[in-house]
Every structure is written in C-alpha cells, then in structure tokens.
Design a protein around this motif. Structure first.
Motif, mmCIF file in Angstrom:
data_model
loop_
_atom_site.group_PDB
_atom_site.id
_atom_site.type_symbol
_atom_site.label_atom_id
_atom_site.label_comp_id
_atom_site.label_asym_id
_atom_site.label_seq_id
_atom_site.Cartn_x
_atom_site.Cartn_y
_atom_site.Cartn_z
ATOM 1 N N ARG A 209 -76.628 -13.475 -41.022
ATOM 2 C CA ARG A 209 -77.282 -14.165 -39.906
ATOM 3 C C ARG A 209 -77.923 -15.480 -40.282
ATOM 4 O O ARG A 209 -78.482 -16.158 -39.446
ATOM 5 C CB ARG A 209 -78.329 -13.249 -39.299
ATOM 6 C CG ARG A 209 -77.665 -12.025 -38.722
ATOM 7 C CD ARG A 209 -78.616 -11.160 -38.039
ATOM 8 N NE ARG A 209 -77.875 -10.027 -37.494
ATOM 9 C CZ ARG A 209 -78.401 -9.139 -36.718
ATOM 10 N NH1 ARG A 209 -79.659 -9.229 -36.373
ATOM 11 N NH2 ARG A 209 -77.680 -8.145 -36.265
ATOM 12 N N GLY B 252 -75.692 -2.306 -41.268
ATOM 13 C CA GLY B 252 -75.905 -3.031 -40.027
ATOM 14 C C GLY B 252 -77.385 -3.077 -39.689
ATOM 15 O O GLY B 252 -78.185 -2.306 -40.225
ATOM 16 N N SER B 253 -77.741 -3.955 -38.796
ATOM 17 C CA SER B 253 -79.167 -4.178 -38.544
ATOM 18 C C SER B 253 -79.860 -2.982 -37.904
ATOM 19 O O SER B 253 -80.944 -2.588 -38.339
ATOM 20 C CB SER B 253 -79.371 -5.431 -37.690
ATOM 21 O OG SER B 253 -78.743 -5.298 -36.437
ATOM 22 N N ARG B 254 -79.254 -2.387 -36.905
ATOM 23 C CA ARG B 254 -79.922 -1.273 -36.212
ATOM 24 C C ARG B 254 -80.157 -0.083 -37.148
ATOM 25 O O ARG B 254 -81.251 0.465 -37.218
ATOM 26 C CB ARG B 254 -79.096 -0.853 -35.007
ATOM 27 C CG ARG B 254 -79.763 0.226 -34.218
ATOM 28 C CD ARG B 254 -78.932 0.635 -33.018
ATOM 29 N NE ARG B 254 -79.717 1.516 -32.190
ATOM 30 C CZ ARG B 254 -79.807 1.417 -30.891
ATOM 31 N NH1 ARG B 254 -79.156 0.486 -30.245
ATOM 32 N NH2 ARG B 254 -80.537 2.257 -30.213
ATOM 33 N N ARG B 255 -79.128 0.299 -37.872
ATOM 34 C CA ARG B 255 -79.240 1.445 -38.787
ATOM 35 C C ARG B 255 -80.236 1.148 -39.908
ATOM 36 O O ARG B 255 -81.033 2.007 -40.279
ATOM 37 C CB ARG B 255 -77.868 1.767 -39.362
ATOM 38 C CG ARG B 255 -77.820 3.017 -40.177
ATOM 39 C CD ARG B 255 -76.383 3.319 -40.529
ATOM 40 N NE ARG B 255 -76.295 4.447 -41.422
ATOM 41 C CZ ARG B 255 -75.270 4.687 -42.199
ATOM 42 N NH1 ARG B 255 -74.218 3.888 -42.176
ATOM 43 N NH2 ARG B 255 -75.255 5.731 -42.990
ATOM 44 N N ILE C 207 -82.814 -0.921 -39.824
ATOM 45 C CA ILE C 207 -84.177 -0.920 -39.268
ATOM 46 C C ILE C 207 -84.651 0.499 -39.038
ATOM 47 O O ILE C 207 -85.786 0.849 -39.373
ATOM 48 C CB ILE C 207 -84.233 -1.752 -37.973
ATOM 49 C CG1 ILE C 207 -84.048 -3.229 -38.311
ATOM 50 C CG2 ILE C 207 -85.539 -1.520 -37.223
ATOM 51 C CD1 ILE C 207 -83.787 -4.123 -37.118
ATOM 52 N N GLU C 208 -83.806 1.339 -38.460
ATOM 53 C CA GLU C 208 -84.180 2.736 -38.244
ATOM 54 C C GLU C 208 -84.501 3.424 -39.569
ATOM 55 O O GLU C 208 -85.469 4.174 -39.675
ATOM 56 C CB GLU C 208 -83.064 3.479 -37.506
ATOM 57 C CG GLU C 208 -82.936 3.066 -36.059
ATOM 58 C CD GLU C 208 -81.716 3.653 -35.367
ATOM 59 O OE1 GLU C 208 -80.864 4.301 -36.042
ATOM 60 O OE2 GLU C 208 -81.588 3.445 -34.146
ATOM 61 N N TYR C 209 -83.694 3.170 -40.567
ATOM 62 C CA TYR C 209 -83.917 3.767 -41.892
ATOM 63 C C TYR C 209 -85.232 3.268 -42.505
ATOM 64 O O TYR C 209 -85.982 4.048 -43.080
ATOM 65 C CB TYR C 209 -82.731 3.428 -42.804
ATOM 66 C CG TYR C 209 -82.797 4.048 -44.174
ATOM 67 C CD1 TYR C 209 -82.638 5.415 -44.345
ATOM 68 C CD2 TYR C 209 -83.012 3.261 -45.298
ATOM 69 C CE1 TYR C 209 -82.690 5.989 -45.608
ATOM 70 C CE2 TYR C 209 -83.058 3.834 -46.558
ATOM 71 C CZ TYR C 209 -82.899 5.193 -46.699
ATOM 72 O OH TYR C 209 -82.944 5.760 -47.958
#
Length: 77
Positions: free
Chosen positions: A25, A67-70, A72-74
C-alpha cells in the motif's frame, strides 16, 4: 510486544504482515508520523535463530499471505 511476551511465532507473523502491508500500500504517508524501523531484519534474524528455519518460514508465509483484515484481527486477539 509479542517478542517480549515470549511468543516468537506471533512476533514473526505480525512483523512480516506489517511489512507486507506497507509494501503493498505504500508507506510514505506513514513515515510522516512514525519513524522507519531499521532493525527489523536483525529482529527477524534473531527470531529465526530462536524458532528454527521450519517454524520461522511457516510464520513468515502466514504473515506474507494474511492480508490486512486477517492481520488486524490477529493483532487484536
């Protein structure tokens, strides 16, 4: 923080995921607020030595593909 909590797998996953997201990004805007971390290669090397090659590579591949979502969740777990 994960490294300080004696969780090298988590440290590798998060560090590599962060690096991957910055590469994908762009990070120019970020460095206006947060200084570059020049020692992350040394940190990863120390973690590789501690974990062994196979465990390190598994954690590194997870970080590269999260990936960003995974990621961040982690990180928030």
């Amino acid at each position: 923080m994960a490294r300080q909590q004696d969780d090298p797998q988590r440290a590798v996953r998060l560090l590599v995921a962060a690096r991957s997201l910055l590469e994908a990004r762009g990070s120019g805007w970020l460095h206006a607020f947060v200084p570059r971390v020049s020692h992350d290669k040394a940190v990863l090397g120390a973690l590789r030595n501690r974990m062994g090659d196979a465990a390190f590579e598994e954690a590194r591949m997870w970080g590269r593909s999260a990936g960003s979502r995974r990621a961040i969740e982690y990180a928030l777990e």
